[in-house]
Design a protein around this motif. Structure first.
Motif, PDB file in Angstrom:
ATOM      1  N   CYS A   7      53.491  24.848  -4.174  1.00  9.87           N
ATOM      2  CA  CYS A   7      52.881  25.750  -5.165  1.00  9.87           C
ATOM      3  C   CYS A   7      51.364  25.815  -5.005  1.00  9.87           C
ATOM      4  O   CYS A   7      50.769  26.881  -5.176  1.00  9.87           O
ATOM      5  CB  CYS A   7      53.263  25.339  -6.579  1.00  9.87           C
ATOM      6  SG  CYS A   7      52.720  23.688  -7.062  1.00  9.87           S
ATOM      7  N   GLY A  39      52.793  33.909 -11.938  1.00 12.42           N
ATOM      8  CA  GLY A  39      54.156  33.464 -11.693  1.00 12.42           C
ATOM      9  C   GLY A  39      54.457  33.188 -10.228  1.00 12.42           C
ATOM     10  O   GLY A  39      55.607  32.940  -9.849  1.00 12.42           O
ATOM     11  N   GLU A  40      53.423  33.223  -9.400  1.00 13.10           N
ATOM     12  CA  GLU A  40      53.611  32.966  -7.970  1.00 13.10           C
ATOM     13  C   GLU A  40      54.210  31.567  -7.756  1.00 13.10           C
ATOM     14  O   GLU A  40      55.068  31.358  -6.889  1.00 13.10           O
ATOM     15  CB  GLU A  40      52.253  33.088  -7.273  1.00 13.10           C
ATOM     16  CG  GLU A  40      52.283  33.377  -5.796  1.00 13.10           C
ATOM     17  CD  GLU A  40      52.973  34.674  -5.407  1.00 13.10           C
ATOM     18  OE1 GLU A  40      52.930  35.646  -6.180  1.00 13.10           O
ATOM     19  OE2 GLU A  40      53.570  34.704  -4.317  1.00 13.10           O
ATOM     20  N   VAL A  61      56.081  29.943  -9.889  1.00 15.80           N
ATOM     21  CA  VAL A  61      57.464  29.948 -10.387  1.00 15.80           C
ATOM     22  C   VAL A  61      58.387  30.381  -9.248  1.00 15.80           C
ATOM     23  O   VAL A  61      59.446  29.801  -9.019  1.00 15.80           O
ATOM     24  CB  VAL A  61      57.612  30.934 -11.576  1.00 15.80           C
ATOM     25  CG1 VAL A  61      59.052  30.990 -12.066  1.00 15.80           C
ATOM     26  CG2 VAL A  61      56.669  30.547 -12.710  1.00 15.80           C
ATOM     27  N   ARG A  62      57.939  31.387  -8.530  1.00 17.17           N
ATOM     28  CA  ARG A  62      58.710  31.925  -7.407  1.00 17.17           C
ATOM     29  C   ARG A  62      58.784  30.933  -6.245  1.00 17.17           C
ATOM     30  O   ARG A  62      59.796  30.829  -5.570  1.00 17.17           O
ATOM     31  CB  ARG A  62      58.010  33.187  -6.887  1.00 17.17           C
ATOM     32  CG  ARG A  62      58.826  34.430  -6.997  1.00 17.17           C
ATOM     33  CD  ARG A  62      58.135  35.555  -6.267  1.00 17.17           C
ATOM     34  NE  ARG A  62      56.858  35.892  -6.879  1.00 17.17           N
ATOM     35  CZ  ARG A  62      56.695  36.891  -7.733  1.00 17.17           C
ATOM     36  NH1 ARG A  62      57.707  37.633  -8.072  1.00 17.17           N
ATOM     37  NH2 ARG A  62      55.520  37.155  -8.251  1.00 17.17           N
ATOM     38  N   CYS A  93      58.279  39.116 -16.530  1.00 19.30           N
ATOM     39  CA  CYS A  93      57.261  38.236 -15.959  1.00 19.30           C
ATOM     40  C   CYS A  93      56.576  37.367 -17.005  1.00 19.30           C
ATOM     41  O   CYS A  93      56.730  37.580 -18.207  1.00 19.30           O
ATOM     42  CB  CYS A  93      56.193  39.066 -15.241  1.00 19.30           C
ATOM     43  SG  CYS A  93      55.198  40.050 -16.365  1.00 19.30           S
ATOM     44  N   CYS A 136      53.289  41.593  -8.641  1.00 18.94           N
ATOM     45  CA  CYS A 136      54.566  41.239  -7.993  1.00 18.94           C
ATOM     46  C   CYS A 136      54.917  42.206  -6.877  1.00 18.94           C
ATOM     47  O   CYS A 136      54.728  43.414  -7.018  1.00 18.94           O
ATOM     48  CB  CYS A 136      55.686  41.228  -9.019  1.00 18.94           C
ATOM     49  SG  CYS A 136      55.418  39.992 -10.296  1.00 18.94           S
ATOM     50  N   PRO A 196      58.792  37.506 -11.761  1.00 20.10           N
ATOM     51  CA  PRO A 196      59.335  36.149 -11.632  1.00 20.10           C
ATOM     52  C   PRO A 196      60.327  35.770 -12.733  1.00 20.10           C
ATOM     53  O   PRO A 196      61.026  34.770 -12.600  1.00 20.10           O
ATOM     54  CB  PRO A 196      58.092  35.253 -11.700  1.00 20.10           C
ATOM     55  CG  PRO A 196      57.049  36.074 -12.387  1.00 20.10           C
ATOM     56  CD  PRO A 196      57.346  37.499 -12.038  1.00 20.10           C
TER      57      PRO A 196
END
Lengths: 149, 445
Positions: B21, B48-49, B51-52, B195, B296, B304
């Motif tokens: 992350c 949310g990067e 989270v992905r 998101c 996104c 996400p």
């Protein structure tokens, strides 16, 4: 990078002739540095634009050179120094729309003749020293605080 | 440093302390410390990067639950257009609306209708204002936060227009309050969010003093109950439904398609957005009038908090958008214009200024920041430049930042540690070989 004293910062960034692939990287780095120093965003913006134009001038016109960033509590200085070829007529070079860029460069979307005028617009003090055959130094100063205040 | 609300949270027991992350975070907000990821609240933009990226699902999006509907007498669901992209072709939009009613909502107002309103407001805003070019859409709250944290120089370029969600919330609230005579504070309005950034924007609004949305439910949280209800096959109409163009906002390029002909650029994916904003910030995009920027990839359909693959979802979104167009395009666009006339254009503009957010500075005073920057450059020059992340910082440079700010020590770098150990071993050996006065001199020394 050399720090002359604790209260002044000086950083050098080399720029290669016709290195279009790396164009804009110095401006991004300068912006990041100024942002980390906590400089107000409008000043960062002006310094970034001036740096970008300086960097592009080196890429397009010079035989290679460097951009030097100097910061102290009073001012931001962006200096572009190159190893030639030099500007024969500075007044003409400062004219908006005047450019000696080649057709190839213009096809890439550069060479609109706005580089130096843009740099002057972004600066509080602006100076060109040039001698044909030896090289050019363009100095852009942006005041953080009024001089002497 | 100001502490801000974030909907992206770490689930400590799931975090294995890997460094995936920290590498993807667009604002370098995450470090691994004592075996767990730690998010710097001042820098996080809720994109949310992480989270992905997290394979252990240790990053979660905190949202409301259906239980929270009980606080209100009357609940309105505001489904993001992207919700419809998450549901198989067998169920049309009206079936989804019915299913939302089955899981606890009294009414549904499609955010696509808010998008139609905002499209029209944006068109007028661009035409009517001599604002610095390029203007940047403020539809994606993660992008707005990114500008606040990383590109404060571009704040004057942000279009001071509210989001489609906000527009939908205001018209739905007004209509329900008026027609059913329900006091405003008894109406619960919940966004169905693809998101984290939108959820954060509800809790701490970007450009308005008050949030007209009471809460948000993540698409992934209601997906189960929603699918269970969908199987039972009823159908129902929303309070308002947008045009196909309004639904299209959920896809990359959709906002521009709705806005129509102009010199504009669309970019999606937070790292791509950064690239374009870098260009704009150096004054290189002055010939572009408008930038649509979505955090996104593929747009909100790739959010996400969704469940579907973004590219599969985009195909479905296209189908939904086309299906809606067939019947009611002109009607919903006219209805959107009527709403603007009724409420007034200013109603959908942001009234509070967007401020830069601190978080990237090395020190509070310029003098100490300069001193630290000098120190930082020296440290960076001595680091291996591998950007391996083993120290818990995403790059060698951020490690150096952490060192000068007192958040790390140089030997947190395994290469530095190794160097230091080698030095110590050599010192030890030299010491061990020193002759003692009582001993005979050795020849091998």
């Amino acid at each position: 990078m050399t720090a002359r004293d604790e209260h002044a910062l000086e950083m050098d960034f080399a720029v290669g002739r016709h290195d279009f692939a790396a164009a804009g990287e110095v401006a991004s780095r300068v912006k990041q540095v100024l942002r980390q120093l906590g400089i107000a965003s409008d000043l960062v913006r002006r310094a970034a634009v001036a740096t970008y134009e300086a960097e592009m001038n080196l890429v397009i016109h010079s035989n290679g050179g460097k951009v030097v960033l100097r910061v102290d509590s009073e001012r931001i200085v962006v200096e572009a120094c190159d190893l030639g070829p030099g500007i024969p007529d500075i007044e003409l070079a400062m004219r908006e729309g005047y450019s000696t860029a080649s057709d190839e460069v213009r096809e890439m979307g550069f060479g609109a003749g706005m580089g130096l005028p843009n740099m002057r617009r972004c600066s509080d003090s602006f100076k060109i020293d040039s001698s044909v055959g030896r090289g050019t130094t363009v100095t852009t100063v942006i005041y953080i605080a009024e001089p002497g205040s | 440093m100001e502490s801000r609300f974030h909907s992206v949270k770490l689930l400590e027991d799931k975090c294995k302390g890997c460094t995936n992350c920290i590498k993807r975070c667009p604002t370098e907000a995450i470090r691994v410390r004592e075996g767990k990821a730690v998010i710097n609240a001042a820098r996080c933009i809720d994109c949310g990067e992480c989270v992905r990226t997290c394979e252990n699902h240790a990053k979660a999006i905190m949202a409301n639950s259906l239980d929270d509907l009980q606080e209100f007498d009357y609940n309105i669901a505001l489904p993001a257009p992207a919700l419809y992209s998450q549901i198989g072709k067998a169920s049309g939009p009206d079936e989804v609306v019915w299913a939302l009613e089955q899981i606890g909502f009294d009414a549904v107002c499609d955010v696509s209708f808010g998008a139609d309103i905002i499209t029209e407001c944006t068109r007028r805003y661009i035409r009517g204002n001599d604002l610095p070019r390029p203007m940047i859409s403020s539809a994606c709250p993660a992008v707005v936060r990114l500008v606040q944290v990383r590109f404060p120089g571009l704040i004057p370029h942000l279009a001071k227009i509210e989001s489609p969600m906000y527009a939908a919330a205001r018209v739905a609230r007004a209509r329900v309050g008026e027609q059913l005579r329900i006091p405003d504070d008894r109406i619960g309005v919940f966004f169905i969010s693809p998101c984290a950034a939108k959820i954060t924007a509800i809790i701490s609004p970007l450009g308005s003093e008050k949030s007209y949305v009471n809460g948000a439910l993540a698409v992934s949280d209601i997906y189960g109950p929603l699918m269970a209800s969908l199987g039972r096959g009823g159908s129902s109409r929303p309070l308002y439904r947008g045009s196909g163009l309004g639904f299209g906002w959920a896809m990359n390029g959709g906002e521009l398609r709705a806005l129509g002909d102009m010199k504009a650029l669309a970019v999606d994916g937070i790292h791509n957005v950064i690239g374009v904003l870098e260009e704009a910030d150096s004054g290189r995009l002055q010939r572009v009038d408008y930038i649509e920027a979505l955090a996104c990839q593929a747009g909100c359909v790739g959010g996400p908090a969704n469940v579907e693959n973004p590219f599969v979802a985009r195909v479905r979104m296209r189908d939904v958008s086309a299906g809606v167009d067939a019947g009611s395009m002109a009607t919903s666009l006219q209805l959107a214009r009527d709403c603007i006339d009724e409420f007034g254009e200013g109603y959908f503009c942001m009234h509070e200024p967007i401020q830069p957010l601190a978080g990237m500075e090395l020190a509070e005073s310029l003098e100490s920041a300069i001193a630290r920057m000098g120190e930082l450059e020296k440290i960076v020059a001595e680091l291996p430049g591998l950007d391996c992340g083993a120290c818990g910082s995403p790059t060698c440079r951020t490690h150096a930042e952490d060192v000068v700010c007192g958040r790390a020590i140089e030997t947190d770098c395994v290469f530095k540690l190794r160097e230091r150990m080698q030095q110590m071993a050599e010192d030890l050996l030299r010491l061990a070989r020193t002759d003692l006065p009582s001993m005979a001199r050795r020849d091998d020394n």
